[in-house]
Design an enzyme around this catalytic site. Structure first.
Site, PDB file in Angstrom:
ATOM      1  N   ARG A  53      -5.332  16.548  35.264  1.00 14.10           N
ATOM      2  CA  ARG A  53      -6.371  17.269  34.533  1.00 14.10           C
ATOM      3  C   ARG A  53      -5.804  18.621  34.121  1.00 14.10           C
ATOM      4  O   ARG A  53      -4.680  18.955  34.421  1.00 14.10           O
ATOM      5  CB  ARG A  53      -7.652  17.419  35.358  1.00 14.10           C
ATOM      6  N   ARG A  90     -11.908  12.280  27.560  1.00 10.39           N
ATOM      7  CA  ARG A  90     -12.669  13.474  27.963  1.00 10.39           C
ATOM      8  C   ARG A  90     -12.922  14.291  26.707  1.00 10.39           C
ATOM      9  O   ARG A  90     -12.059  14.388  25.832  1.00 10.39           O
ATOM     10  CB  ARG A  90     -11.913  14.320  29.008  1.00 10.39           C
ATOM     11  N   GLN A 202     -10.987  22.638  42.311  1.00 10.03           N
ATOM     12  CA  GLN A 202      -9.626  22.761  41.779  1.00 10.03           C
ATOM     13  C   GLN A 202      -8.951  24.043  42.291  1.00 10.03           C
ATOM     14  O   GLN A 202      -7.738  24.095  42.459  1.00 10.03           O
ATOM     15  CB  GLN A 202      -9.623  22.783  40.248  1.00 10.03           C
ATOM     16  N   ASP A 243     -10.127  25.578  28.006  1.00  8.86           N
ATOM     17  CA  ASP A 243      -9.988  24.235  27.438  1.00  8.86           C
ATOM     18  C   ASP A 243     -10.174  24.234  25.938  1.00  8.86           C
ATOM     19  O   ASP A 243      -9.830  23.252  25.267  1.00  8.86           O
ATOM     20  CB  ASP A 243     -10.999  23.298  28.105  1.00  8.86           C
ATOM     21  N   LYS A 254     -13.892  25.982  32.742  1.00  8.01           N
ATOM     22  CA  LYS A 254     -14.593  25.347  33.868  1.00  8.01           C
ATOM     23  C   LYS A 254     -15.922  26.028  34.161  1.00  8.01           C
ATOM     24  O   LYS A 254     -16.022  27.246  34.119  1.00  8.01           O
ATOM     25  CB  LYS A 254     -13.688  25.412  35.096  1.00  8.01           C
TER      26      LYS A 254
END
Ligand SMILES: CSC[C@H]1O[C@H](OP(=O)(O)O)[C@H](O)[C@@H]1O
EC number: 5.3.1.23
Length: 343
Positions: A53, A90, A202, A243, A254
């Site tokens: 990821r 995703r 994470q 992202d 996130k």
């Protein structure tokens, strides 16, 4: 095997050159498990189920996934089917589309006989480019951290980060962690507050693993502690990855990043976003236009630990995986081109 104390490439071609080798990050930090992907389907599962990821890593894995599809069958039908399958794995990280579109630019014009080799070569190039971009982010970020430390030379520089934007989330170096690694290696004393980053942790599982391996002092905190630390002057800067950054500079990252940015703004703590240019999406006007991935609620009501998971409640849960930080809350963007007020 992880080279102790070193960041390293988190994706490579398999020895026979026809697959991709990645870490199954779901097993970290308890088990270092390298797995081989052999098809577009393998790559799609690995992305969707978060074996691997992180925005650049998602793009790199998909690039090899397309190449693996062509190694089996280089027809237009297979090419289009693999592109569609991987793109749907995703929705939020723009690097996925960025990488797949560059793969298509390379292979679409070629005769079938030349496509697989060209595809693997382009996937290799995407990975090499990511490493170079992240190292450049690190160098520009190093200059920034050096200046910040000069303000408090008598003590370590306290950096807060959220989620994992390290070498595990990229091909190497990371984005948010690249300046931290280079500052540490340059002898600048840094300490990192590591948001655990619920629900997939994470930070506690991956960023802490990375920093431990590199010998960078760090402290894991619950996600809700950041504002308190900032209010008490214990955070000199926040650095996060992303992202997708939209045309107006909004930052998708996130879930929980927005709350960190609000606390930083309220406490005059600089809030930096580290990104390589493939994470910039000029075709999406604002953060409101970004598809936010909604993951299964089971990720919230189960906690992963050594030896398995435990369920913490029988209730249902909502699980938006990302949020959007408005550009107005971003102090600067740390890019391979420099530290910029706007991307
Ligand atoms: C350098 S991209 C890292 C970025 O990706 C993470 O999301 P996920 O773990 O769900 O792939 C998170 O948003 C990180 O900041």
């Amino acid at each position: 095997m992880i080279l102790e104390g070193h960041h390293q490439r988190s994706i490579t071609r398999t020895q026979d050159g026809r697959g991709a080798r990645i870490l199954d990050q779901r097993e970290l930090p308890w088990k270092v498990k390298w797995v081989e992907l052999r098809s577009a389907h393998d790559a799609e599962v690995a992305i969707r189920e978060m074996w691997t990821r992180g925005a650049p890593m998602i793009g790199a894995t998909a690039a090899y996934g397309l190449a693996m599809a062509l190694a089996m069958d280089a027809s237009d039908e297979t090419l289009d089917a693999a592109y569609t399958l991987l793109l749907a794995s995703r929705p939020t990280a723009v690097n996925l589309r960025w990488a797949l579109d560059r793969m298509m630019e390379t292979v679409r014009p070629l005769p079938a006989s030349e496509r697989a080799e060209a595809a693997f070569a382009r996937a290799d190039a995407i990975c090499d480019e990511d490493v170079a971009l992240n190292k450049a982010i690190g160098e520009h970020g190093l200059a920034l951290l050096r200046d910040l430390h000069a303000k408090h030379p008598d003590r370590p520089l306290n950096i807060l980060t959220h989620c994992n934007a390290g070498w595990l989330a990229t091909v190497d170096y990371g984005t948010a962690t690249a300046p931290i690694y280079l500052a540490h290696d340059a002898g600048i004393p840094v300490h990192v507050w590591v948001d655990e980053t619920r629900p997939r942790n994470q930070g506690a599982l991956l960023t802490a693993f990375e920093l431990s391996g590199h010998g960078v002092p760090h402290t894991v905190i619950v996600d809700n502690a950041g504002g308190h630390l900032m209010m008490n002057g214990q955070v000199d800067a926040v650095i996060v990855g992303t992202d997708r950054v939209t045309a107006n500079g909004d930052v998708c990252n996130k879930i929980g990043t927005y709350l960190k940015a609000l606390a930083a703004f309220d406490n005059d703590v600089p809030f930096y976003v580290a990104l390589p240019s493939p994470t910039f999406d000029p075709d999406t006007p604002t953060g409101r236009d970004i598809p936010i991935e909604e993951r299964h609620g089971d990720e919230v009501i189960h906690v992963a630990g050594e030896g398995g998971t435990i369920r913490v409640t029988g209730s249902s849960a909502a699980n938006p995986a990302f949020d959007v930080t408005p550009a107005r809350l971003v102090t600067a963007y740390i890019t391979e081109r420099g530290v910029l007020d706007r991307v």
